[in-house]
Write a protein that holds these residues in place. Structure first.
Motif, PDB file in Angstrom:
ATOM      1  N   LEU A   1      72.731  18.408  -2.431  1.00 51.68           N
ATOM      2  CA  LEU A   1      71.281  18.712  -2.481  1.00 51.68           C
ATOM      3  C   LEU A   1      71.136  19.259  -3.977  1.00 51.68           C
ATOM      4  CD1 LEU A   1      71.558  21.143   0.616  1.00 51.68           C
ATOM      5  CD2 LEU A   1      71.068  18.708   0.679  1.00 51.68           C
ATOM      6  N   SER A   2      69.952  19.310  -3.913  1.00 48.96           N
ATOM      7  CA  SER A   2      69.258  19.581  -5.391  1.00 48.96           C
ATOM      8  C   SER A   2      68.538  20.773  -4.613  1.00 48.96           C
ATOM      9  CB  SER A   2      67.947  18.453  -5.891  1.00 48.96           C
ATOM     10  OG  SER A   2      68.798  17.715  -6.255  1.00 48.96           O
ATOM     11  N   TYR A   3      68.684  22.149  -5.696  1.00 50.95           N
ATOM     12  CA  TYR A   3      67.576  22.492  -4.684  1.00 50.95           C
ATOM     13  C   TYR A   3      67.123  23.712  -6.613  1.00 50.95           C
ATOM     14  CZ  TYR A   3      66.332  27.959  -4.035  1.00 50.95           C
ATOM     15  OH  TYR A   3      65.994  28.682  -4.265  1.00 50.95           O
ATOM     16  N   TYR A   4      65.516  24.262  -6.080  1.00 53.19           N
ATOM     17  CA  TYR A   4      65.236  24.795  -7.760  1.00 53.19           C
ATOM     18  C   TYR A   4      63.816  25.509  -7.239  1.00 53.19           C
ATOM     19  CZ  TYR A   4      67.487  19.917 -10.403  1.00 53.19           C
ATOM     20  OH  TYR A   4      68.253  19.666 -11.024  1.00 53.19           O
ATOM     21  N   PRO A   5      64.309  26.234  -7.128  1.00 54.16           N
ATOM     22  CA  PRO A   5      63.566  27.492  -6.578  1.00 54.16           C
ATOM     23  C   PRO A   5      62.321  27.497  -7.687  1.00 54.16           C
ATOM     24  CG  PRO A   5      65.165  28.969  -8.291  1.00 54.16           C
ATOM     25  CD  PRO A   5      65.186  27.268  -8.093  1.00 54.16           C
ATOM     26  N   TYR A   6      61.745  26.277  -8.106  1.00 50.37           N
ATOM     27  CA  TYR A   6      60.413  26.587  -8.574  1.00 50.37           C
ATOM     28  C   TYR A   6      59.077  25.562  -8.152  1.00 50.37           C
ATOM     29  CZ  TYR A   6      63.192  24.607 -12.110  1.00 50.37           C
ATOM     30  OH  TYR A   6      64.265  23.000 -12.769  1.00 50.37           O
ATOM     31  N   PHE A   7      60.866  24.357  -7.412  1.00 49.44           N
ATOM     32  CA  PHE A   7      60.121  23.571  -7.140  1.00 49.44           C
ATOM     33  C   PHE A   7      60.315  24.017  -5.396  1.00 49.44           C
ATOM     34  CE2 PHE A   7      61.166  20.204 -10.301  1.00 49.44           C
ATOM     35  CZ  PHE A   7      60.009  20.742 -11.072  1.00 49.44           C
ATOM     36  N   HIS A   8      60.818  24.112  -4.709  1.00 48.13           N
ATOM     37  CA  HIS A   8      61.703  24.159  -3.805  1.00 48.13           C
ATOM     38  C   HIS A   8      61.785  25.681  -2.883  1.00 48.13           C
ATOM     39  CE1 HIS A   8      64.282  20.962  -4.827  1.00 48.13           C
ATOM     40  NE2 HIS A   8      63.854  20.505  -3.973  1.00 48.13           N
ATOM     41  N   GLY A   9      60.935  26.566  -3.806  1.00 47.87           N
ATOM     42  CA  GLY A   9      61.000  27.832  -2.465  1.00 47.87           C
ATOM     43  C   GLY A   9      62.082  28.795  -2.782  1.00 47.87           C
ATOM     44  N   LYS A  10      62.204  30.079  -2.204  1.00 56.17           N
ATOM     45  CA  LYS A  10      62.849  31.198  -2.429  1.00 56.17           C
ATOM     46  C   LYS A  10      64.507  30.728  -1.842  1.00 56.17           C
ATOM     47  CE  LYS A  10      59.133  34.773  -1.538  1.00 56.17           C
ATOM     48  NZ  LYS A  10      59.473  34.588  -3.292  1.00 56.17           N
ATOM     49  N   LEU A  11      65.076  31.693  -2.161  1.00 61.96           N
ATOM     50  CA  LEU A  11      66.769  31.508  -1.213  1.00 61.96           C
ATOM     51  C   LEU A  11      66.660  31.206  -0.142  1.00 61.96           C
ATOM     52  CD1 LEU A  11      69.201  33.897  -3.620  1.00 61.96           C
ATOM     53  CD2 LEU A  11      69.401  31.010  -4.359  1.00 61.96           C
ATOM     54  N   SER A  12      66.065  31.801   0.713  1.00 59.70           N
ATOM     55  CA  SER A  12      66.340  31.563   1.919  1.00 59.70           C
ATOM     56  C   SER A  12      65.603  30.515   2.647  1.00 59.70           C
ATOM     57  CB  SER A  12      64.646  32.851   2.323  1.00 59.70           C
ATOM     58  OG  SER A  12      63.687  32.934   2.235  1.00 59.70           O
ATOM     59  N   VAL A  13      64.855  29.797   1.902  1.00 57.09           N
ATOM     60  CA  VAL A  13      64.722  27.985   2.402  1.00 57.09           C
ATOM     61  C   VAL A  13      65.669  27.871   1.681  1.00 57.09           C
ATOM     62  CG1 VAL A  13      63.274  26.017   1.550  1.00 57.09           C
ATOM     63  CG2 VAL A  13      62.372  28.585   0.839  1.00 57.09           C
ATOM     64  N   LEU A  14      66.393  27.667   0.799  1.00 61.45           N
ATOM     65  CA  LEU A  14      67.570  26.826   0.304  1.00 61.45           C
ATOM     66  C   LEU A  14      68.389  27.902   1.699  1.00 61.45           C
ATOM     67  CD1 LEU A  14      70.087  24.773  -0.814  1.00 61.45           C
ATOM     68  CD2 LEU A  14      70.977  26.961  -2.510  1.00 61.45           C
ATOM     69  N   ALA A  15      68.658  28.732   1.711  1.00 56.04           N
ATOM     70  CA  ALA A  15      69.706  28.892   3.309  1.00 56.04           C
ATOM     71  C   ALA A  15      68.736  29.164   4.354  1.00 56.04           C
ATOM     72  CB  ALA A  15      69.761  30.935   3.339  1.00 56.04           C
ATOM     73  N   ASN A  16      67.892  28.813   5.013  1.00 54.93           N
ATOM     74  CA  ASN A  16      67.210  28.174   6.231  1.00 54.93           C
ATOM     75  C   ASN A  16      68.345  26.048   5.920  1.00 54.93           C
ATOM     76  OD1 ASN A  16      66.129  27.923   8.381  1.00 54.93           O
ATOM     77  ND2 ASN A  16      64.318  26.842   7.557  1.00 54.93           N
ATOM     78  N   ALA A  17      68.140  25.444   5.165  1.00 51.84           N
ATOM     79  CA  ALA A  17      68.371  24.040   4.995  1.00 51.84           C
ATOM     80  C   ALA A  17      69.775  24.398   5.263  1.00 51.84           C
ATOM     81  CB  ALA A  17      67.801  23.557   4.208  1.00 51.84           C
ATOM     82  N   LEU A  18      70.966  25.128   4.645  1.00 48.10           N
ATOM     83  CA  LEU A  18      72.016  24.907   5.016  1.00 48.10           C
ATOM     84  C   LEU A  18      73.054  25.457   6.261  1.00 48.10           C
ATOM     85  CD1 LEU A  18      73.244  27.042   1.826  1.00 48.10           C
ATOM     86  CD2 LEU A  18      73.173  24.475   1.792  1.00 48.10           C
ATOM     87  N   ASN A  19      71.710  26.452   7.013  1.00 49.30           N
ATOM     88  CA  ASN A  19      71.852  27.083   8.100  1.00 49.30           C
ATOM     89  C   ASN A  19      71.624  26.006   9.116  1.00 49.30           C
ATOM     90  OD1 ASN A  19      72.831  29.259   7.910  1.00 49.30           O
ATOM     91  ND2 ASN A  19      70.642  30.285   7.966  1.00 49.30           N
ATOM     92  N   THR A  20      71.170  25.050   8.744  1.00 52.28           N
ATOM     93  CA  THR A  20      70.320  23.779   9.656  1.00 52.28           C
ATOM     94  C   THR A  20      71.395  22.627   9.200  1.00 52.28           C
ATOM     95  OG1 THR A  20      68.253  24.426  10.046  1.00 52.28           O
ATOM     96  CG2 THR A  20      68.251  21.882  10.145  1.00 52.28           C
ATOM     97  N   LEU A  21      72.000  22.666   8.501  1.00 52.69           N
ATOM     98  CA  LEU A  21      72.605  21.265   8.436  1.00 52.69           C
ATOM     99  C   LEU A  21      73.710  21.376   9.124  1.00 52.69           C
ATOM    100  CD1 LEU A  21      71.784  20.722   4.517  1.00 52.69           C
ATOM    101  CD2 LEU A  21      71.912  19.052   6.661  1.00 52.69           C
ATOM    102  N   GLU A  22      74.154  23.224   9.134  1.00 49.94           N
ATOM    103  CA  GLU A  22      76.018  23.762   9.587  1.00 49.94           C
ATOM    104  C   GLU A  22      75.765  23.645  11.033  1.00 49.94           C
ATOM    105  OE1 GLU A  22      77.045  26.632   5.562  1.00 49.94           O
ATOM    106  OE2 GLU A  22      75.715  27.633   7.221  1.00 49.94           O
ATOM    107  N   ASN A  23      74.598  24.555  11.458  1.00 48.47           N
ATOM    108  CA  ASN A  23      74.309  23.906  12.638  1.00 48.47           C
ATOM    109  C   ASN A  23      74.318  22.014  13.286  1.00 48.47           C
ATOM    110  OD1 ASN A  23      74.126  26.519  13.752  1.00 48.47           O
ATOM    111  ND2 ASN A  23      71.939  26.278  12.815  1.00 48.47           N
ATOM    112  N   LYS A  24      74.494  21.512  12.771  1.00 51.74           N
ATOM    113  CA  LYS A  24      73.962  20.071  13.492  1.00 51.74           C
ATOM    114  C   LYS A  24      75.318  19.408  13.632  1.00 51.74           C
ATOM    115  CE  LYS A  24      70.304  17.314  13.888  1.00 51.74           C
ATOM    116  NZ  LYS A  24      70.533  17.096  14.563  1.00 51.74           N
ATOM    117  N   ASN A  25      76.911  19.844  12.705  1.00 51.71           N
ATOM    118  CA  ASN A  25      77.881  19.483  12.655  1.00 51.71           C
ATOM    119  C   ASN A  25      77.898  18.142  12.220  1.00 51.71           C
ATOM    120  OD1 ASN A  25      78.931  22.323  14.073  1.00 51.71           O
ATOM    121  ND2 ASN A  25      77.972  21.793  15.734  1.00 51.71           N
ATOM    122  N   TYR A  26      77.798  18.121  11.137  1.00 52.14           N
ATOM    123  CA  TYR A  26      77.672  16.190  10.754  1.00 52.14           C
ATOM    124  C   TYR A  26      79.326  16.488  10.305  1.00 52.14           C
ATOM    125  CZ  TYR A  26      72.553  15.943  10.725  1.00 52.14           C
ATOM    126  OH  TYR A  26      71.198  16.162  10.622  1.00 52.14           O
ATOM    127  N   GLY A  27      80.120  17.274  10.327  1.00 48.47           N
ATOM    128  CA  GLY A  27      81.493  17.067   9.812  1.00 48.47           C
ATOM    129  C   GLY A  27      81.529  16.933   8.301  1.00 48.47           C
TER     130      GLY A  27
END
Length: 419
Positions: A250-276
């Protein structure tokens, strides 16, 4: 039994497979050779000259260096935005030399195939000029042959990659055609247009990686951290196609993507999908003086040395709560106009880890080592249980005393449960 001891025993048992797993931390130093050739003067935070940046960052806890590779950067410079032409120089010969230095210094080498003559990102995935006449079948063969040849040459040069990105920020596909065309772009939201073509290209690239570098980890890279629905659509397709890869990048730049909570939400989403798959932040950064041109999002940190340091500190503490995340890389970390005599001397980019005016390393560089977990693990709490410092149960340090935030917290050998 003391309930605190029960919690600590559980956390150590549960987290140890991830705490002890290999972690990759460092930065993209793709322009290091050119900076050195133009006379850039790197210094530590105290102003002492750094004779070899690779040696120095390893001493500061870095263990991974990322380098991009263009197919023909000379041709790429003719279609690259004027301000970025000077950065598009990494051909195979350049990467072999820098890659060997990385490996000779005992560092992990992350190779970033751009599969373009110039920068590839979600809005620019231009096919190399020499490949533009190929049909889809020929292009599949070419990406296999090119990837295999590059890796074989790197192997022969003593620059075998440990991690390989097959494409850069490829959320909407790659190898679209000549500059300006979207004919082969991939679309989300149930569209099937161009996805089979794109995935077949990735399979051929991955096949070459497995043959030439069987021990290397393959990374599939998206920058859609702010759009979890796009992320899951993308990686669902990879799963359904049974694509062979190891790591979600993943790329993550707060000035393009938003606050840390945005990335945390993305990580939670990916983890919950259980891609392995494990996950790496293969690009991040933050300015030390002023906003990066093109900034689109409000940020939580000052544009200052302290603000930059606080950003990476908070990012690392948040990532510690996501055990699947095993990599963190600062993009264009080597940016440093100090002493430069060529086209890199203007120092417009101030989100690197050196002061462009004096060449001194910035505080954020030294914070990167904390990603290894030595200062954010549960072990550090048990070792320092008399310190008046609050930690989350994951082991990450808080900068405040929790009163309203829900969770389990630890301070001086005691727990606090906030409901």
């Amino acid at each position: 039994m003391n309930p605190f001891r029960i919690i600590i025993a559980f956390v150590i048992t549960f987290c140890s497979p991830y705490t002890n797993a290999q972690k990759y931390v460092g930065g993209d130093l793709s322009l290091l050779t050119k900076y050195e050739n133009q006379g850039a003067k790197y210094k530590d935070k105290n102003g002492t000259a750094i004779s070899d940046l690779l040696v120095y960052v390893k001493q500061q806890g870095w263990n991974t260096i990322r380098v991009r590779l263009f197919v023909d950067p000379v041709k790429g410079q003719t279609i690259t935005d004027a301000g970025n032409k000077k950065e598009v120089v990494q051909d195979l010969a350049y990467v072999k030399e820098l890659g060997k230095r990385i490996k000779d210094n005992g560092l992990y080498f992350l190779l970033d195939f751009q599969y373009s003559d110039t920068y590839a990102d979600p809005s620019k995935q231009w096919t190399p000029e020499d490949w533009q006449s190929f049909n889809d079948a020929q292009l599949q063969q070419e990406i296999y042959d090119y990837t295999l040849n590059c890796l074989q040459e790197l192997n022969g040069a003593g620059a075998t990659p440990d991690l390989i990105q097959t494409g850069n920020e490829i959320s909407y596909g790659m190898l679209w055609g000549a500059k300006g065309t979207n004919a082969n772009r991939c679309y989300t939201n149930s569209s099937t247009t161009n996805w089979t073509r794109f995935i077949n290209l990735l399979k051929q690239a991955g096949k070459a990686c497995r043959e030439a570098c069987p021990s290397a980890k393959i990374i599939i890279h998206s920058e859609r951290a702010a759009k979890p629905d796009v992320l899951t659509d993308f990686f669902d397709r990879m799963k359904n196609a049974e694509l062979d890869y190891d790591i979600i990048g993943l790329s993550y730049y707060p000035y393009f993507h938003g606050k840390l909570s945005v990335l945390a939400n993305a990580l939670n989403t990916l983890e919950n999908k259980n891609y392995g798959k494990q996950i790496q932040i293969v690009e991040t950064g933050y300015p030390s003086q002023w906003a990066v041109p093109g900034t689109t999002e409000a940020v939580d940190y000052d544009y200052s040395v302290d603000g930059q340091k606080q950003f990476i500190t908070d990012l690392i503490e948040m990532l510690a709560e996501h055990p699947l995340v095993n990599g963190l890389s600062w993009w264009w970390a080597e940016a440093n106009a100090n002493g430069c005599t060529g086209d890199l001397k203007n120092g417009w980019y101030n989100a690197g880890l050196f002061d462009n005016s004096n060449g001194k390393a910035l505080d954020a560089l030294y914070e990167m080592k904390r990603f290894h977990g030595d200062e954010t693990s549960i072990n550090s709490i048990t070792k320092n249980h008399n310190e008046d410092i609050w930690h989350k149960i994951s082991g990450s340090r808080l900068h405040y005393e929790p009163t309203s935030t829900k969770g389990i917290f630890i301070n001086k050998g005691r727990k606090l449960i906030v409901k």
